[in-house]
Design a protein around this motif. Structure first.
Motif, short mmCIF file in Angstrom:
data_model
loop_
_atom_site.label_atom_id
_atom_site.label_comp_id
_atom_site.label_asym_id
_atom_site.label_seq_id
_atom_site.Cartn_x
_atom_site.Cartn_y
_atom_site.Cartn_z
N VAL A 1 17.61 5.65 -8.31
CA VAL A 1 18.41 6.36 -9.33
C VAL A 1 17.92 6.06 -10.74
N GLY A 2 16.83 5.24 -10.83
CA GLY A 2 16.22 5.01 -12.12
C GLY A 2 16.76 3.85 -12.91
N SER A 3 17.67 3.06 -12.35
CA SER A 3 18.20 1.92 -13.08
C SER A 3 17.35 0.66 -12.91
N ARG A 4 16.36 0.72 -12.03
CA ARG A 4 15.41 -0.40 -11.84
C ARG A 4 14.00 0.13 -11.93
N THR A 5 13.09 -0.73 -12.36
CA THR A 5 11.69 -0.34 -12.51
C THR A 5 10.90 -0.72 -11.26
N THR A 6 9.69 -0.21 -11.23
CA THR A 6 8.78 -0.57 -10.12
C THR A 6 8.54 -2.07 -10.08
N LEU A 7 8.44 -2.69 -11.25
CA LEU A 7 8.21 -4.13 -11.30
C LEU A 7 9.37 -4.89 -10.68
N ASP A 8 10.58 -4.41 -10.88
CA ASP A 8 11.74 -5.08 -10.26
C ASP A 8 11.64 -5.04 -8.74
N VAL A 9 11.24 -3.89 -8.21
CA VAL A 9 11.09 -3.79 -6.75
C VAL A 9 9.99 -4.71 -6.26
N LEU A 10 8.86 -4.72 -6.97
CA LEU A 10 7.74 -5.60 -6.57
C LEU A 10 8.15 -7.06 -6.60
N GLN B 1 0.84 -1.21 0.00
CA GLN B 1 0.00 0.00 0.00
C GLN B 1 0.87 1.25 0.00
N ARG B 2 1.93 1.23 0.82
CA ARG B 2 2.84 2.36 0.82
C ARG B 2 3.57 2.47 -0.53
N GLN B 3 3.90 1.31 -1.11
CA GLN B 3 4.55 1.31 -2.42
C GLN B 3 3.62 1.92 -3.47
N LEU B 4 2.33 1.58 -3.40
CA LEU B 4 1.36 2.14 -4.36
C LEU B 4 1.22 3.64 -4.18
N ASP B 5 1.18 4.07 -2.92
CA ASP B 5 1.08 5.52 -2.68
C ASP B 5 2.28 6.25 -3.26
N ALA B 6 3.47 5.69 -3.04
CA ALA B 6 4.67 6.33 -3.59
C ALA B 6 4.66 6.29 -5.11
N THR B 7 4.17 5.21 -5.69
CA THR B 7 4.10 5.10 -7.15
C THR B 7 3.15 6.12 -7.73
N ASN B 8 2.00 6.29 -7.08
CA ASN B 8 1.04 7.30 -7.55
C ASN B 8 1.65 8.70 -7.50
N GLU B 9 2.40 8.97 -6.46
CA GLU B 9 3.04 10.29 -6.33
C GLU B 9 4.05 10.51 -7.44
N ARG B 10 4.86 9.50 -7.71
CA ARG B 10 5.84 9.62 -8.79
C ARG B 10 5.14 9.74 -10.15
N PHE B 11 4.00 9.06 -10.29
CA PHE B 11 3.26 9.15 -11.56
C PHE B 11 2.73 10.57 -11.77
N ARG B 12 2.29 11.19 -10.67
CA ARG B 12 1.74 12.55 -10.79
C ARG B 12 2.81 13.56 -11.20
N VAL B 13 4.04 13.33 -10.80
CA VAL B 13 5.11 14.26 -11.17
C VAL B 13 5.79 13.85 -12.46
N GLY B 14 5.30 12.73 -13.07
CA GLY B 14 5.80 12.35 -14.38
C GLY B 14 7.06 11.52 -14.39
N GLU B 15 7.44 10.95 -13.24
CA GLU B 15 8.66 10.14 -13.21
C GLU B 15 8.45 8.76 -13.81
N ILE B 16 7.25 8.20 -13.67
CA ILE B 16 6.95 6.86 -14.17
C ILE B 16 5.66 6.89 -14.96
#
Length: 477
Positions: free
Chosen positions: A395-404, A180-195
């Motif tokens: 640092v952007g060398s791994r994706t969200t899927l890699d972390v999951l 859930q915390r990972q999803l919240d952080a992902t949504n935040e990064r999506f809003r700023v255009g990082e992912i």
């Protein structure tokens, strides 16, 4: 049945087991329910075990029934009735003539007799029947031990399963919170255009899967609680981490040898075979002479004519020598011999089964311990990998899927460790069961042991009596 020293419990938990179950141990107060207390509760109150004990008392009664063949029988008999008749006779009158005389014979008829019959020889039936009954009792005692072991093993499995699923629920709940915390952080990064939106969807998918896993583990926990209450008789409260039994054998071959001698199923089969051989002698008694002594006191009133009374005593010795009775008795002897042959093969079969089960239990325990060691190494590696993937994702060398994926791999390893540790505990008790050492006596349970001979001693030589001679057993509350 051969006995050895009771299996000892380890003084401390293995490191991995303590680490895996530390949340439960910290939550458990001093009054938490231990596995030994749960087993004691099961031993005292389990209905399956109580049924087996009652069945043993049923078989105990075979012995006094067989011994009754030595004892006399005493009977009182009597009859009363009314009879009518006419007595015709011829007599000489005063003129010297022969004339017929008719006399009515209306009378009350009565008889009474007391008879004692003492068997002297019954062709060996009483001796053989007594030996057979004794062997049946010993076989049933072994079956009671087998039931006791199975019930205690079921209690161990129920206890361990509750703790296992409690820990799985905790792990899955924690995983859902992390995701859930990972999803919240992902949504935040999506809003700023990082992912991209794909990353968000992947995080949502994993969170949904984690919630499904948590719901499944909660359902399994409720099932385990129900099984716990059915087997042990109490609802699980605060359980403490169980300890595996120290093995009573050195290797698989030693386990097979001990099981072939000590397993209750083998012992029961041995006594069943002995009882079958005795039954051959029971059937042979039908072909041999029978002798008895009968004493009788009697009184007969008005049996033939009015005013007639016969009083007397008599002692009669009777010897019966059977010559031919239709042939059924010969078939019964042949049948009994074939049954003894069958049960001799059952003994060999039970020995093989017991040896195989002991070897399988030994190997299962060894495999479970090896699995624990392997999963420990897997967890250490997965923790290092997750930390590295998280740093690289920043640092952007791994994706969200890699972390999951790394988080899921670590979760799977931790769940595998919990299951492997639970398997070690249950496998150690299964090995003790296979070699005949999973009894209340071997486990040193804090209970008053059931006296298998108490009812037998109470009824064996009893000539009469209808009351319940069951010794009261303490009930643990």
């Amino acid at each position: 049945m051969t006995r050895r020293h009771a299996p000892r419990r380890r003084s401390v938990l293995p490191t991995a087991l303590a680490l895996a179950l530390v949340p439960l141990a910290l939550a458990a107060p001093a009054g938490a329910q231990t596995l030994q207390e749960a087993l004691a509760q099961t031993y005292v109150n389990n209905p399956t075990l109580a049924t087996a004990r009652a069945q043993l008392r049923v078989v105990d009664e075979n012995v006094p029934q067989a011994l009754a063949g030595w004892r006399p029988t005493v009977t009182l008999s009597g009859s009363a009735g009314y009879g009518e008749g006419t007595l015709r006779s011829r007599s000489t009158n005063v003129r010297g003539e022969r004339v017929g005389v008719t006399t009515d014979q209306d009378r009350t008829i009565a008889t009474a007799a007391a008879t004692i019959t003492q068997p002297l020889y019954r062709g060996g039936r009483t001796v053989a029947s007594t030996r057979r009954a004794e062997n049946q009792v010993l076989a049933q005692r072994a079956r009671l031990l087998a039931t006791e072991q199975q019930v205690l093993q079921d209690a161990v499995a129920a206890y361990v399963n509750v703790i296992r699923f409690q820990e799985e629920v905790r792990l899955n709940l924690n995983n859902a919170q992390v995701l859930q915390r990972q999803l919240d952080a992902t949504n935040e990064r999506f809003r700023v255009g990082e992912i991209t939106r794909t990353d968000v969807a992947q995080a949502e998918s994993r969170l949904a899967g984690a919630r499904a896993s948590r719901a499944g583990s909660e359902g399994e926990l409720q099932n385990a609680r129900a099984s716990f209450q059915r087997t042990i008789g109490l609802a699980p409260a605060r359980l403490t981490a169980p300890q595996p039994l120290t093995s009573a054998v050195r290797n698989g071959q030693d386990a097979a040898q001990v099981a072939a001698l000590n397993n209750p199923a083998v012992v029961a089969a041995l006594f069943d075979e002995s009882a079958a051989r005795d039954f051959v002698d029971v059937q042979l008694a039908a072909l041999l002479p029978q002798a008895s002594l009968q004493a009788q006191a009697f009184r007969n009133d008005n049996q033939q004519i009015i005013g007639q009374r016969t009083i007397g005593e008599q002692v009669v010795a009777t010897v019966t020598v059977p010559l031919y009775q239709g042939g059924a008795e010969y078939a019964a002897v042949r049948q009994a011999r074939q049954d003894a042959t069958r049960l001799r093969q059952v003994v060999d079969d039970q020995r093989r089964i017991a040896s195989a089960q002991a070897i399988q239990a030994w190997e299962t325990l060894g495999s479970a311990r090896a699995t624990v060691d392997s999963v420990r190494a897997q967890i250490r590696a997965a923790e290092i990998a997750l930390d590295g993937v998280q740093r690289e994702a920043v640092v952007g060398s791994r994706t969200t899927l890699d972390v999951l994926n790394a988080e899921q791999e670590l979760l799977n390893a931790r769940v595998s460790l919990v299951r492997a540790l639970a398997n070690v505990v249950t496998a150690s008790h299964s090995l003790a069961q296979a070699v005949g050492r999973l009894t209340a006596r071997d486990l040193n349970l804090p209970v008053a042991l059931y006296d298998q001979e108490a009812y037998y001693r109470a009824v064996r030589d009893r000539w009469a009596g209808l009351r319940d001679y069951t010794a009261p057993q303490p009930v643990q509350q």
